[in-house]
Design a protein around this motif. Structure first.
Motif, PDB file in Angstrom:
ATOM      1  N   THR A   1      33.764  78.408  17.146  1.00  0.00           N
ATOM      2  CA  THR A   1      34.021  78.303  15.705  1.00  0.00           C
ATOM      3  C   THR A   1      35.472  77.907  15.464  1.00  0.00           C
ATOM      4  OG1 THR A   1      34.451  80.680  15.754  1.00  0.00           O
ATOM      5  CG2 THR A   1      32.277  79.990  14.990  1.00  0.00           C
ATOM      6  N   ASN A   2      35.755  77.529  14.215  1.00  0.00           N
ATOM      7  CA  ASN A   2      37.141  77.211  13.867  1.00  0.00           C
ATOM      8  C   ASN A   2      37.316  77.375  12.360  1.00  0.00           C
ATOM      9  OD1 ASN A   2      39.751  76.539  14.495  1.00  0.00           O
ATOM     10  ND2 ASN A   2      39.304  74.458  15.188  1.00  0.00           N
ATOM     11  N   GLN A   3      38.533  77.640  11.961  1.00  0.00           N
ATOM     12  CA  GLN A   3      38.836  77.604  10.533  1.00  0.00           C
ATOM     13  C   GLN A   3      40.069  76.736  10.390  1.00  0.00           C
ATOM     14  OE1 GLN A   3      39.752  81.261   8.403  1.00  0.00           O
ATOM     15  NE2 GLN A   3      39.080  80.263   6.516  1.00  0.00           N
ATOM     16  N   VAL A   4      39.938  75.660   9.627  1.00  0.00           N
ATOM     17  CA  VAL A   4      41.025  74.674   9.604  1.00  0.00           C
ATOM     18  C   VAL A   4      41.490  74.422   8.175  1.00  0.00           C
ATOM     19  CG1 VAL A   4      40.135  73.543  11.684  1.00  0.00           C
ATOM     20  CG2 VAL A   4      39.476  72.652   9.441  1.00  0.00           C
ATOM     21  N   THR A   5      42.728  73.956   8.082  1.00  0.00           N
ATOM     22  CA  THR A   5      43.274  73.478   6.815  1.00  0.00           C
ATOM     23  C   THR A   5      43.510  71.977   6.957  1.00  0.00           C
ATOM     24  OG1 THR A   5      44.309  75.607   6.406  1.00  0.00           O
ATOM     25  CG2 THR A   5      45.169  73.743   5.165  1.00  0.00           C
ATOM     26  N   LEU A   6      42.968  71.217   6.003  1.00  0.00           N
ATOM     27  CA  LEU A   6      43.102  69.752   6.036  1.00  0.00           C
ATOM     28  C   LEU A   6      44.281  69.361   5.151  1.00  0.00           C
ATOM     29  CD1 LEU A   6      39.320  68.768   5.590  1.00  0.00           C
ATOM     30  CD2 LEU A   6      40.556  69.281   7.701  1.00  0.00           C
TER      31      LEU A   6
ATOM     32  N   SER B   1      47.146  66.427  -0.660  1.00  0.00           N
ATOM     33  CA  SER B   1      46.177  67.519  -0.808  1.00  0.00           C
ATOM     34  C   SER B   1      46.256  68.515   0.349  1.00  0.00           C
ATOM     35  CB  SER B   1      44.746  66.958  -0.893  1.00  0.00           C
ATOM     36  OG  SER B   1      44.367  66.432   0.354  1.00  0.00           O
ATOM     37  N   THR B   2      45.830  69.739   0.048  1.00  0.00           N
ATOM     38  CA  THR B   2      45.706  70.787   1.072  1.00  0.00           C
ATOM     39  C   THR B   2      44.404  71.516   0.802  1.00  0.00           C
ATOM     40  OG1 THR B   2      48.093  71.101   1.103  1.00  0.00           O
ATOM     41  CG2 THR B   2      46.775  72.876   2.043  1.00  0.00           C
ATOM     42  N   GLU B   3      43.542  71.594   1.812  1.00  0.00           N
ATOM     43  CA  GLU B   3      42.237  72.238   1.607  1.00  0.00           C
ATOM     44  C   GLU B   3      41.911  73.100   2.822  1.00  0.00           C
ATOM     45  OE1 GLU B   3      37.551  70.897   1.001  1.00  0.00           O
ATOM     46  OE2 GLU B   3      39.068  69.405   1.480  1.00  0.00           O
TER      47      GLU B   3
END
Ligand code: PMT
Length: 407
Positions: free
Chosen positions: A360-365, A370-372
Motif C-alpha cells: 500500500t501507499n499514501q501519496v501527495t501529488l 496544486s497539492t492533493e
C-alpha cells in the motif's frame, strides 16, 4: 479510473480439456478478488471436473444444459461484463468461429455484446492445424482476445505449443478488456526498484526499495493501453506481462538506460530509489577487514531525474517521486522545482503501510499549482490515480497549446 476485478460480472466458460482443473483455480482467484463469476460448462467439461466444484468455488449455480432454464443463453450474457473461456478446446474454437449455437456456451457467446477472451489449450498438432489457426484468426477478426497458449510439456506427453496460458497474463488481459484504453498511444518509461553500488565482489550499497510501486505503475499503464518500458534495479518481482523490461544494477547503468529510452517516451516516471552515492573506487578483491580504515570514500551519482528535467522535450511529461521522512510537502515542492518535473509524488518512508516494501501507499501529488493528498490505497490503485493526474496534466497542456495556436 481504477482498473479492478471487484464487482465485475464474469461469464466463465469451461470446455472439455484436462486443463479444466486449472480453470477451477482461476474461478477461485476471481471470486477472491470480488468478481461475480457465473460458470457455464460444456458437456465434455463436466467429464473432467464436476459442476459441484465450480459451484462451490464461485458460490453460484453452474449452468450447462441448454434446455433446463428457458432463455439462459440470452439472460446469461446480458448480465455480464466480460466472457472468459478457459480452457478453450479446438472444438469450441471451431464452434465459435462458425457461429454455432448448439450448446449453452456457444449460444451464450453468440448472444453476447461484451468483450470475449478465449484461452486455447490443446495438443500442439491440433493447435498448428490450418483449420484451428484459421478459426483463431476468425475469432480475432470478431474482436475476441486470444491468450496465446504456451510451450511446454502437454498432457499427452508431447512437448510443444498448446499449454493453457498462465493466470497472471490472462488476468492482465481480462483487466485490459474491462479497462478504458485511455493511455493508448502513450510511450511510457518507468524506473523501479533500488540500485546496487558495488564496493567489492561481495558487498554493495543499496536501499530497501522492493520495486512494488514502479511495477504497479508499469502494470496499470500497460492495462490502460500504453506501450511501457520498465527499467528495473534488482528486485524479486515478475515483470508485468507485455512490458519491455530493461534490467540494470547500478545508478550509472540506470542513467545510461534512461537516457537511451527517454528520447521516445511521452511520459517518464522515476519511481526508482537511486543511490545518491557509489564507492569512489571498486575493489576487485574482497576488502579485508584488517586492510583498511573503517571509512568509505564515496562519489556522487548523477541525478537522473534532474538531468531529464534539463534536457527533456517540451511535449514530454516528467514525473518524479520523493521518499520523505519529514517536511513532506515542502520537500516535494523543492524537488519539483529543482528537478523541473511536472509532478512529484511524495510518500512517507516511516509509515508502516507506506513507502518501501509494502503493498500500500499514501501519496501527495504536487504540481506547480496544486497539492492533493490521496487516501491509503493499494500500490496499483495509487498508480491508477497517478495516471489519472498525468492525463489531466496532458489535457491541460493541450488546451494551453491550442489557445496559444489560436491567438
Ligand atoms: O519500491 P517500493 O518498495 O515499492 O518502494 C517505493 C518507493 C518508496 C521506492 C517509491 O515510492 C519512491 O519514493 N521512489 C523514489 C525514491 C527516491 O529516490 O526518492 P528521492 O527523494 O531520493 O529522489 C527524488 C527523485 O529523484 C526520485 O524520482 C528519484 O528516482 C530521483 N533520483 C534520485 C537520485 C538520483 N541520483 N537520481 C534520481 O533520478
Amino acid at each position: 479510473m481504477p482498473s479492478s476485478l471487484r464487482s465485475k460480472k464474469i461469464l466463465f466458460g469451461v470446455c472439455g480439456s484436462i486443463a479444466a482443473f486449472k480453470a477451477a483455480g482461476w474461478v477461485s482467484a476471481l471470486t477472491k478478488e470480488g468478481a461475480e463469476v457465473t460458470v457455464v460448462m460444456t458437456a465434455a467439461a463436466t467429464r473432467f471436473v464436476t459442476p459441484l466444484t465450480f459451484a462451490a468455488l464461485s458460490g453460484r449455480p453452474v449452468h450447462s444444459d441448454m434446455w433446463e432454464e428457458g432463455m439462459a443463453h440470452i439472460a446469461l450474457p446480458t448480465a455480464t461484463d466480460a466472457v472468459l473461456i478457459a480452457p478453450t478446446t479446438a472444438q469450441a474454437i471451431a464452434r465459435l468461429a462458425h457461429g454455432m449455437a448448439d450448446d449453452l456456451l456457444s449460444a451464450s457467446v453468440l448472444a453476447c455484446t461484451v468483450p470475449v477472451l478465449v484461452c486455447p489449450a490443446m495438443n500442439s498438432k491440433m493447435l498448428a492445424h490450418p483449420a484451428t489457426q484459421k478459426n483463431l484468426a476468425t475469432l480475432r477478426g470478431f474482436g475476441y482476445a486470444v491468450a496465446e497458449p504456451e510451450c511446454g510439456r502437454l498432457a499427452c506427453g508431447e512437448e510443444g505449443a498448446g499449454r493453457l496460458a498462465e493466470w497472471d497474463s490472462v488476468r492482465e488481459m481480462l483487466l485490459g478488456l474491462l479497462t478504458a484504453q485511455d493511455m493508448t498511444g502513450q510511450q511510457v518509461l518507468i524506473t523501479a526498484g533500488p540500485t546496487r553500488e558495488p564496493l567489492d565482489p561481495a558487498r554493495f550499497l543499496s536501499n530497501r526499495s522492493s520495486g512494488k510501486m514502479g511495477y504497479a505503475l508499469a502494470r496499470t499503464a500497460k492495462r490502460r493501453g500504453a506501450a511501457v518500458t520498465l527499467i528495473s534495479g534488482p528486485v524479486a518481482l515478475e515483470p508485468p506481462p507485455g512490458v519491455t523490461l530493461v534490467r540494470v544494477e547500478t545508478a550509472l547503468e540506470m542513467a545510461e538506460a534512461v537516457s537511451k529510452c527517454a528520447q521516445t517516451a511521452s511520459i517518464v516516471v522515476k519511481a526508482a530509489a537511486v543511490a545518491d552515492f557509489r564507492a569512489a573506487a571498486f575493489s576487485a578483491q574482497k576488502i579485508k577487514k584488517t586492510a583498511v580504515e573503517p571509512l568509505l570514500a564515496l562519489a556522487a551519482n548523477p541525478d537522473i531525474l534532474a538531468t531529464l528535467g534539463r534536457s527533456r522535450r517540451a511535449d514530454q511529461l516528467l514525473i518524479g517521486f520523493a521518499a520523505e521522512s519529514g517536511n513532506h510537502e515542502a520537500e516535494g515542492r523543492r524537488k519539483l522545482l529543482a528537478k523541473k518535473a511536472d509532478l512529484i509524488v511524495v510518500n512517507d518512508i516511516l509509515g508502516s503501510s507506506t513507502g518501501f516494501d509494502v503493498d500500500t501507499n499514501q501519496v501527495t501529488l504536487i504540481t506547480l499549482d496544486s497539492t492533493e493528498t490521496l487516501d491509503l490505497l493499494s500500490k496499483e490503485e495509487t498508480a491508477d490515480r497517478i495516471w489519472d493526474k498525468a492525463a489531466a496534466l496532458l489535457r491541460a497542456r493541450q488546451v494551453k497549446f491550442n489557445q496559444q495556436e489560436a491567438s
